[in-house]
Enzyme design. Structure first.
Site, PDB file in Angstrom:
ATOM      1  N   ASN A   2       0.867  -1.165   0.167  1.00  0.00           N
ATOM      2  CA  ASN A   2      -0.034  -0.034  -0.110  1.00  0.00           C
ATOM      3  C   ASN A   2       0.713   1.311   0.106  1.00  0.00           C
ATOM      4  O   ASN A   2       1.349   1.838   0.874  1.00  0.00           O
ATOM      5  CB  ASN A   2      -0.898  -0.213   1.402  1.00  0.00           C
ATOM      6  N   TRP A   3       1.027   1.938  -1.187  1.00  0.00           N
ATOM      7  CA  TRP A   3       1.658   3.056  -1.193  1.00  0.00           C
ATOM      8  C   TRP A   3       1.351   4.324  -0.870  1.00  0.00           C
ATOM      9  O   TRP A   3       1.901   5.503  -1.001  1.00  0.00           O
ATOM     10  CB  TRP A   3       2.425   3.178  -2.884  1.00  0.00           C
ATOM     11  N   LYS A   4       0.190   4.287  -0.353  1.00  0.00           N
ATOM     12  CA  LYS A   4      -0.495   5.457   0.113  1.00  0.00           C
ATOM     13  C   LYS A   4      -0.443   6.710  -0.825  1.00  0.00           C
ATOM     14  O   LYS A   4      -0.310   6.483  -1.958  1.00  0.00           O
ATOM     15  CB  LYS A   4      -0.093   5.801   1.454  1.00  0.00           C
ATOM     16  N   GLY A  58       1.790   2.041  10.969  1.00  0.00           N
ATOM     17  CA  GLY A  58       2.805   3.215  10.682  1.00  0.00           C
ATOM     18  C   GLY A  58       3.343   3.493  12.254  1.00  0.00           C
ATOM     19  O   GLY A  58       4.268   4.736  12.082  1.00  0.00           O
ATOM     20  N   GLU A 102      -7.125   4.458   7.486  1.00  0.00           N
ATOM     21  CA  GLU A 102      -6.765   6.027   7.180  1.00  0.00           C
ATOM     22  C   GLU A 102      -8.389   6.396   6.571  1.00  0.00           C
ATOM     23  O   GLU A 102      -8.629   7.809   7.068  1.00  0.00           O
ATOM     24  CB  GLU A 102      -5.758   6.429   6.338  1.00  0.00           C
ATOM     25  N   GLU A 114      -6.100  -5.225  10.595  1.00  0.00           N
ATOM     26  CA  GLU A 114      -4.838  -4.094  10.575  1.00  0.00           C
ATOM     27  C   GLU A 114      -5.075  -3.403  12.013  1.00  0.00           C
ATOM     28  O   GLU A 114      -6.049  -2.468  12.129  1.00  0.00           O
ATOM     29  CB  GLU A 114      -4.824  -3.071   9.458  1.00  0.00           C
ATOM     30  N   HIS A 128      -9.978   0.875   4.670  1.00  0.00           N
ATOM     31  CA  HIS A 128      -8.583   1.115   5.414  1.00  0.00           C
ATOM     32  C   HIS A 128      -8.679   1.982   6.654  1.00  0.00           C
ATOM     33  O   HIS A 128      -9.549   2.964   6.496  1.00  0.00           O
ATOM     34  CB  HIS A 128      -7.363   1.668   4.230  1.00  0.00           C
ATOM     35  N   SER A 139       2.998  -2.390  10.479  1.00  0.00           N
ATOM     36  CA  SER A 139       4.365  -2.322  10.925  1.00  0.00           C
ATOM     37  C   SER A 139       5.067  -3.698  10.502  1.00  0.00           C
ATOM     38  O   SER A 139       6.017  -4.017  11.022  1.00  0.00           O
ATOM     39  CB  SER A 139       4.544  -1.992  12.186  1.00  0.00           C
ATOM     40  N   GLY A 175       2.556  -1.099   4.618  1.00  0.00           N
ATOM     41  CA  GLY A 175       2.606   0.324   3.949  1.00  0.00           C
ATOM     42  C   GLY A 175       4.086   0.906   4.048  1.00  0.00           C
ATOM     43  O   GLY A 175       4.865   0.718   2.754  1.00  0.00           O
ATOM     44  N   GLY A 176       4.687   1.204   5.040  1.00  0.00           N
ATOM     45  CA  GLY A 176       5.916   2.112   4.869  1.00  0.00           C
ATOM     46  C   GLY A 176       7.094   1.144   4.272  1.00  0.00           C
ATOM     47  O   GLY A 176       7.789   1.710   3.520  1.00  0.00           O
TER      48      GLY A 176
HETATM   49  C1  PEP Z   1      -1.050  -0.087   6.168  1.00  0.00           C
HETATM   50  O1  PEP Z   1      -1.062   0.971   5.576  1.00  0.00           O
HETATM   51  O2  PEP Z   1      -1.955  -0.640   5.696  1.00  0.00           O
HETATM   52  C2  PEP Z   1      -0.086  -0.460   7.030  1.00  0.00           C
HETATM   53  C3  PEP Z   1      -0.202  -1.662   7.312  1.00  0.00           C
HETATM   54  O3  PEP Z   1       1.132   0.337   7.339  1.00  0.00           O
HETATM   55  P1  PEP Z   1       2.491   0.171   7.721  1.00  0.00           P
HETATM   56  O4  PEP Z   1       2.975  -1.146   7.015  1.00  0.00           O
HETATM   57  O5  PEP Z   1       3.131   1.442   7.611  1.00  0.00           O
HETATM   58  O6  PEP Z   1       2.141   0.094   9.419  1.00  0.00           O
END
Ligand code: PEP
Length: 251
Positions: free
Chosen positions: A8-10, A176, A99, A170, A97, A215, A236-237
């Site tokens: 997920n590149w957001k 994050g 966010e 999640e 999601h 994470s 994500g990150g």
């Molecule tokens: C996400 O955005 O779905 C996510 C899990 O982010 P991260 O891996 O950065 O916690």
């Protein structure tokens, strides 16, 4: 069902950066992907076509979107429809999601409308669910997952093909933040998600994928992916750099 490694590149990357990252990832992973694994890239809308070009149809790679609006067209300024995503080469999309729920204010009902509409339009959908830190501390994990799943899956046909619908657990406190849910917490939540899926969809739900997100990094991916009821990860990150994400995919 193949294990799914989703990136997920957001709201990151220009078209050129996205295309390059996709091409780098293919170069790092191609020929080394373990059997039974596939990789899904979820770039911003503006980078869907460039990522499709960067992936170049490489085996084991899929393209998806982070969001869509539950209408095919019309006066919905700023929105993008499932048909437009399919036209751009996307086959998957996220709904719910954290966010979008907690920053953009999407309700359980809207998430449910989107999930049903996306599936009806031909997309494969990954419905994201998860509790906030305060909800976990208040012992509300089960209630939150029940509420988000029942509302999020309300309009989905009971005979939906299991490969077209996935859940992502999640925990919001792990997204994050660098805080990862431990194996015990992941096992508990994924068992709840599986049970609710089976209650709603019957035996076919045993083949639906449940991803963990929060994470995930190269050094914890192999332990997480080996857990019961974990059929992939949503990252994500650590998915933004091809080298780092390749180490998760190959873990
Ligand atoms: C996400 O955005 O779905 C996510 C899990 O982010 P991260 O891996 O950065 O916690």
């Amino acid at each position: 069902m193949n294990k799914l490694f989703a990136a997920n590149w957001k709201m990151h990357k220009t078209a050129a950066e996205a295309r390059q990252t996709a091409a780098d990832l293919v170069a790092l992973v191609s020929g080394r992907l373990k059997p039974g694994r596939e990789v899904l890239i979820l770039p911003p809308f503006t980078a869907l076509a460039p990522v499709a070009a960067g992936l170049g149809g490489a085996a084991g790679f899929l393209l998806g979107a982070q969001n869509f609006y539950p209408q095919q067209q019309g006066a919905f300024t700023g929105e993008v429809s499932p048909g437009m995503l399919l036209d751009a080469g996307a086959r998957f999309a996220l709904t719910g999601h954290s966010e979008r729920r907690h920053v953009l204010g999407e309700s359980d009902a809207l998430v449910g409308e989107k999930t049903a509409f996306g599936l009806a339009s031909g997309l494969c959908v990954i419905l994201c669910v998860g509790e906030k830190e305060g909800e976990r501390k208040a012992g509300e994990l089960l209630a939150v997952l029940e509420r988000q799943m029942r509302a999020g899956l309300q309009g989905v046909p009971k005979d939906i093909a299991p490969e077209r619908l996935a859940l992502a657990y999640e925990p919001v406190w792990a997204i994050g933040t660098g805080l990862v849910a431990g194996p015990k917490e992941i096992l508990e939540a994924h068992a709840i998600v599986r049970r609710i899926l089976v209650e709603i969809f019957g035996p076919s739900a045993s083949a639906m994928r449940i991803l963990y997100g929060g994470s995930v990094k190269p050094d914890n991916a192999s332990e997480i992916i080996a857990l019961d009821n974990v059929d992939g990860v949503l990252v994500g990150g650590a998915s933004l750099k091809a080298d780092e994400f390749s180490r998760i995919v190959l873990a």
